[in-house]
Structures are given as C-alpha cells and as structure tokens.
Design a protein around this motif. Structure first.
Motif, PDB file in Angstrom:
ATOM      1  N   UNK A 127      -8.071   5.287  -5.267  1.00 18.27           N
ATOM      2  CA  UNK A 127      -9.039   5.076  -6.436  1.00 18.27           C
ATOM      3  C   UNK A 127     -10.585   5.340  -5.988  1.00 18.27           C
ATOM      4  N   UNK A 128     -10.737   5.253  -4.735  1.00 21.82           N
ATOM      5  CA  UNK A 128     -12.195   5.597  -4.670  1.00 21.82           C
ATOM      6  C   UNK A 128     -12.206   6.184  -3.273  1.00 21.82           C
ATOM      7  N   UNK A 129     -13.337   7.410  -3.199  1.00 23.45           N
ATOM      8  CA  UNK A 129     -13.242   8.089  -1.787  1.00 23.45           C
ATOM      9  C   UNK A 129     -14.760   8.266  -1.613  1.00 23.45           C
ATOM     10  N   UNK A 130     -14.943   7.530  -0.461  1.00 25.36           N
ATOM     11  CA  UNK A 130     -16.581   7.874   0.186  1.00 25.36           C
ATOM     12  C   UNK A 130     -16.623   8.883   1.246  1.00 25.36           C
ATOM     13  N   UNK A 131     -17.208   9.982   0.881  1.00 28.33           N
ATOM     14  CA  UNK A 131     -17.230  11.174   2.220  1.00 28.33           C
ATOM     15  C   UNK A 131     -17.945  10.640   3.330  1.00 28.33           C
ATOM     16  N   UNK A 132     -17.623  11.138   4.334  1.00 25.08           N
ATOM     17  CA  UNK A 132     -18.357  10.983   5.533  1.00 25.08           C
ATOM     18  C   UNK A 132     -19.968  11.603   5.565  1.00 25.08           C
ATOM     19  N   UNK A 175     -19.162  -1.591  -0.088  1.00 21.87           N
ATOM     20  CA  UNK A 175     -18.877  -1.814   1.319  1.00 21.87           C
ATOM     21  C   UNK A 175     -18.188  -0.621   2.045  1.00 21.87           C
ATOM     22  N   UNK A 176     -17.220   0.087   1.275  1.00 22.40           N
ATOM     23  CA  UNK A 176     -16.988   1.586   1.771  1.00 22.40           C
ATOM     24  C   UNK A 176     -17.924   2.510   2.083  1.00 22.40           C
ATOM     25  N   UNK A 177     -19.100   2.341   1.319  1.00 22.19           N
ATOM     26  CA  UNK A 177     -20.222   3.287   1.448  1.00 22.19           C
ATOM     27  C   UNK A 177     -20.870   3.168   2.547  1.00 22.19           C
TER      28      UNK A 177
END
Length: 272
Positions: A122-127, A97-99
């Motif tokens: 714990x998670x990082x979704x780049x723009x 969902x964050x993607x």
C-alpha cells in the motif's frame, strides 16, 4: 527575527508541562504508584507533585485508590486512550517513518497490509538509489515466496492464510491449463503442510527474509507491526540488490527494521 516569532507562537504553559511529567511517569510505569515513587519518577518533590495530582483527579486524568492510596490513570485518561486507538490508522502512522528508514538504510521500504487476496503493498518509499522492481501500490505478493508474505503467514490465523495459499495453488493450476499443459506438473507452490514448518524460523527471529527467491538479485527483509490488541496489522519491508543488502538477522538493516516497526507499533498502542 522569524525564529523568535516561531518560538513565541509555540510557547506553552509551563505548569501544564511540569504536571504532565506525572502523567508521563504513570504511562511509562504502567501501574499505580505511591506518591513518593510517582514524584521521584517525575523528577519532583512529593509536596510539589500533590497539588497537580489533586487537579488531575478532579479532571478524571488521575485516580487514587482508596485502600492503598496509590495513584493511577483515571477514567478520562482511559477514555482518551481508547479514542486515540480508534482514530489511529496504521498506514498513516507508518508512512512518515518508512521515509526516514529508507534514507537511513539506503534501500527501498514498503508497507504491506493483509488484503482480500493476501499481502498487499500500500506504500512504497524509494531508496536514494532506486531499485526498479515490479512493485507498486496495490501489488499483491506471494504468501510463500516473499518476506512480507511469510511474515503474515506466521502471525495471522492459520485458516485465513491457508485459504489464500489454496487460492494461489488453484490459480497456478488454472494458468498451467490455460497455457496448454497436457501432463500433470508439480506445483511450484507448497501445500500448507509443507509450508507451515518454514514459519518457525520467522517466529524465532520475529522477522522474515527473502534472498533472490522472487526476483533474481533482489533481497528483502520484513518486520511485523502489532497494534494494541497484539494483532499484526502491517509489515514493514526493506528491498534492495542482493550484492549490497545485508540479510543477517542481527545486521544493521534488520535492527533498523525492528526499531521502525516497534516505533509504529507503540504509536498504535502496542508494546513493541
């Protein structure tokens, strides 16, 4: 041709899908219902709904109250719900969902949980156009200065958050001493008594924001995710350059964050 094969492989049993509308209606209403009301909510006639309810009753998915005659979810439905909640991993649920959220708002999105040292990414979704900040998986962020940190501080038990803040202050003092400070220097970190009133704004908006406090020119907004017990289990945080990052409480980024956090929470059995 390939699409036809795919549709055939996914073909289900129509009667189960039709009857399933009764279960969906009960789950949506959240209470036991009379036959006519339940049938109406499921979009079918009572005479059509009744045989499904009889079969669901034999399986334990539906239970009829002997006194009122109303239908509610049965023991098997409750058992399945509890097992589903036990198996739900908040981070696994939130990751896809964050993607989508990062693509939607055009900014990076992180998931933070409460770790042994405080809020931890714990998670990082780049723009689509990444902003390079010193953040990666495992990064522990400040309780007082970051959007996600203040969010946890607002919703977690006070003793748990206060212990982390006290440790941050001790670590800061040790680092000053190690650097050779010879005179007492006022801490850049607030005491709990000074910090606690700041959390009223977080609770009022059910969100937190940070505007250039940690890294000059970088802003962030964070929304909480609550599980089926009402406990905050993670923070969803959007991060971007201050010049293009809308930090208004009712702006598009804030609204998208709330919707994403709410969707994650509902998949964990929460109400929002």
């Amino acid at each position: 041709m390939e699409d036809d094969k795919h549709d055939k492989d996914r073909r289900g049993i129509q009667s189960i899908e039709v009857g399933g509308q009764l279960l969906l209606a009960l789950a949506h209403q959240g209470r036991a219902m009379a036959l006519k009301d339940l049938a109406r909510a499921a979009g079918m006639a009572p005479a059509k709904a009744h045989p499904y309810l009889v079969s669901f009753g034999k399986l334990g998915l539906i239970e009829q109250d002997r006194l009122s005659g109303h239908y509610g979810l049965g023991p098997l439905a409750l058992q399945l719900g509890l097992i589903s909640l036990q198996q739900a991993d908040p981070v696994r649920v939130a990751t896809p969902l964050i993607a989508d959220l990062a693509q939607q708002i055009g900014h990076s999105v992180a998931i933070a949980v409460w770790g042994t040292r405080g809020p931890t990414v714990v998670r990082l979704e780049e723009s689509p156009t990444p902003v390079h900040v010193n953040m990666r998986h495992g990064t522990v962020v400040s309780v007082t200065d970051t959007a996600s940190g203040r969010l946890f501080a607002a919703y977690l038990p006070t003793d748990k958050v206060r212990a982390v803040l006290d440790e941050e202050r001790r670590r800061e003092a040790w680092e000053r001493e190690r650097a050779g400070a010879v005179a007492p220097v006022a801490s850049a970190l607030p005491t709990w008594e000074a910090f606690a009133p700041q959390l009223d704004e977080v609770r009022a908006h059910r969100m937190s924001r940070s505007e250039g406090a940690v890294i000059e020119g970088i802003s962030a907004m964070s929304a909480p995710v609550f599980d089926h017990t009402g406990a905050m289990v993670l923070a969803v945080t959007a991060i971007g350059p201050s010049g293009t990052f809308d930090t208004r409480w009712e702006g598009p980024i804030a609204q998208a964050l709330r919707q994403c956090a709410g969707a994650i929470g509902r998949r964990l059995g929460g109400s929002a």
